[in-house]
Design an enzyme around this catalytic site. Structure first.
Site: not given
Ligand code: NAD
Length: 492
Positions: A151-152, A175, A228-229, A250, A284, A385
């Protein structure tokens, strides 16, 4: 109120579930759009459409130059729609308007760059150690690529995948994050307008377990590009491995930003601020561990705190705002939990450490820029993080100790080095375990150069010529130039 549909096979469709979910503005808390809640059957439909498009001569037979022309057209449409795309993205994730508009222009540049690369995918003639054969290697697209994004920075992070994947001749199912789907549905509309054949670009929106997982598991998918995470990344990697799918991951970071005593301290302070308070720390590549040489620690900290106190915090839609809200309520709660965790661990909070509420802070999804000192690198606040405006400060005596602390973490996405000593800069570049090292700057990125992580920060690279290889596979071709008289039962 805008009600969106899914983009599947060149058509706008309602989700099979018949359900939509709300998307809200982080600053005002207002619901502003309804996003389709796609499920497994939508995922199947989108992948089948992408597979048909991959086989369809209308796409498969295009030359690289023709694919490049389509990408260029899309870039031009993005440039013509900068304001619209920027405002949609800004509403959805609460990022600063000042940053988002630049980012959307940059997205167009990415498509221009890969438009140029589309007809420069060259094979090679190989000098073979056998007589009477000719061998060459050609590069072919992989097939259906699934792009899953957070979302960032939804538009940018999707473009990092979409542009090289299309340039290489693949078809794509996007997606987006369930929190920020709207800008990618708008991008899908522009892709249709640009003239990409039906099914080349598809957008299905919804939640990870409901639509993300079926996409990754679908047997027709050959590659998954995920940002993402770590938790989602591991799940995607494991699911993709079942079908031997290629992956680009990533993931997160806990990047060190190292300031030596010989640095230009004014510049380093700016770099420390943009490193972790830019985008409210929701990047990130955040420079979330600031390593200060002991000789400058106190003076640097004092100046840093003074500069951060001046930050204009508030409505992200205003161009003068420097720090905006946290994008989601869940993330806001997570950051506050981690701040409390740091306090319990014994770190000293010298700035912020609390939410911001009241006039100018909208619905109160803000966190004051936070700085911790007395941080040990083995504390969880130094290892995990945060993805928020939280800076840990660690002290070091010399270069060897700085490098040891910098590398003593599971992540390896990026690192910053501030020094005027050229030899030291080069030594640090060599010694740091990170996919990107910035010397005397922080958070620079470009479509011309690869970006990606060492260690738990990911697999593969995005950007530059490197990225297009992530969407191609080599085919080795053997051609006999003279009849072979050798014994057919023995391999020659
Ligand atoms: P997330 O992992 O929760 O979600 C990312 C996307 O994956 C979403 O679209 C989500 O729906 C989907 N997803 C989650 N689990 C899935 C599964 N099992 N199968 C398929 N899809 C699944 O991440 P987030 O909270 O949206 O974003 C924040 C994270 O992204 C941070 O950790 C950050 O470091 C990372 N990030 C990395 C980079 C980079 O380039 N390295 C850039 C930006 C953000």
């Amino acid at each position: 109120m805008q009600k969106y549909q899914l983009l599947i096979g060149g058509e706008w469709r309602d989700p099979a579930s018949g359900e939509w979910f709300e998307t809200t503005e982080p600053y005002s808390g207002n619901v502003w759009a309804l996003i389709p809640r796609a499920d497994r059957s939508d995922a199947d439909r989108a992948v089948e459409a992408a597979y048909r498009a991959f086989k369809n001569p209308a796409w498969a037979k295009l030359t690289g130059t023709q694919r490049g022309a389509l990408l260029r057209k899309l870039a031009e449409l993005i440039e013509a729609n900068v304001e619209l795309l920027g405002s949609v993205e800004q509403r959805d994730n609460g990022k600063l308007m000042a940053e988002v508009s630049g980012q959307v222009r940059n997205v167009a540049q990415w498509f221009h760059y890969y438009a140029g690369l589309a007809d420069k995918i060259e094979g090679v003639v190989v000098a073979i150690n056998k007589a009477d054969v000719f061998n060459y290697v050609k590069y072919e697209p992989l097939g259906v690529v699934v792009a899953i994004t957070p979302w960032n920075s939804p538009l940018a992070l999707t473009t990092w995948k979409l542009a090289p994947a299309l340039a290489a001749g693949n078809t794509v199912v996007i997606k987006p994050s369930e929190y920020t789907s709207a800008s990618l549905l708008e991008l899908g509309r522009l892709a249709l307008e640009a003239g990409f054949p039906a099914g080349v670009v598809n957008v299905v929106t919804g939640f990870g377990p409901e639509v993300g997982e079926p996409l990754v598991a679908h047997p027709r998918v050959t590659k998954v590009a995920f940002t993402g995470g770590e938790v989602g990344g591991r799940a995607v990697n494991q699911a993709a491995a079942v079908g031997f799918k290629k992956v680009t991951l990533e993931l997160g970071g806990k990047s060190p930003n190292i300031v030596f005593e010989d640095a230009d301290l004014e510049q380093a302070i700016k770099g420390a601020i943009s490193g972790v308070f830019g985008a409210s720390g929701q990047t990130c590549m955040a420079g979330s561990r600031l390593l200060l040489q002991d000789t400058i620690h106190d003076v640097f900290l004092e100046k840093l705190i003074a500069a951060v106190r001046e930050a204009r915090i508030g409505d992200p839609a205003l161009m003068e705002t420097q720090i905006g809200p946290i994008a989601t309520r869940a993330q806001w709660e997570k950051i506050l939990r981690m701040i409390e965790m740091a306090k319990v661990e014994g770190a000293t909070c010298v700035l912020g450490g609390h939410p911001l509420e009241g006039p100018g802070y909208g619905q109160g999804q803000f966190i004051a820029p936070t700085i911790f000192t007395d941080v040990r690198n083995d504390m969880r606040i130094a290892q995990q993080e945060v993805f928020g405006p939280v800076l840990c400060i660690l002290k070091f005596k010399g270069q060897a100790e700085a490098i040891r602390i910098a590398n003593d973490v599971d992540y390896g996405l990026a690192a910053g080095v501030w020094t005027q000593n050229l030899q030291r800069a080069f030594e640090c570049v060599d010694q740091l375990e990170a996919g990107t090292v910035w010397v005397n700057n922080y958070r620079s990125t470009s479509f011309t150069t690869p970006f990606g992580g060492y260690k738990h920060s990911g697999i593969g690279r995005e950007g530059g010529t490197e990225a297009i290889k992530e969407y191609l596979q080599a085919k080795s071709v053997w051609i006999t130039t003279r009849p072979n008289r050798a014994n057919p039962f023995v391999l020659g």
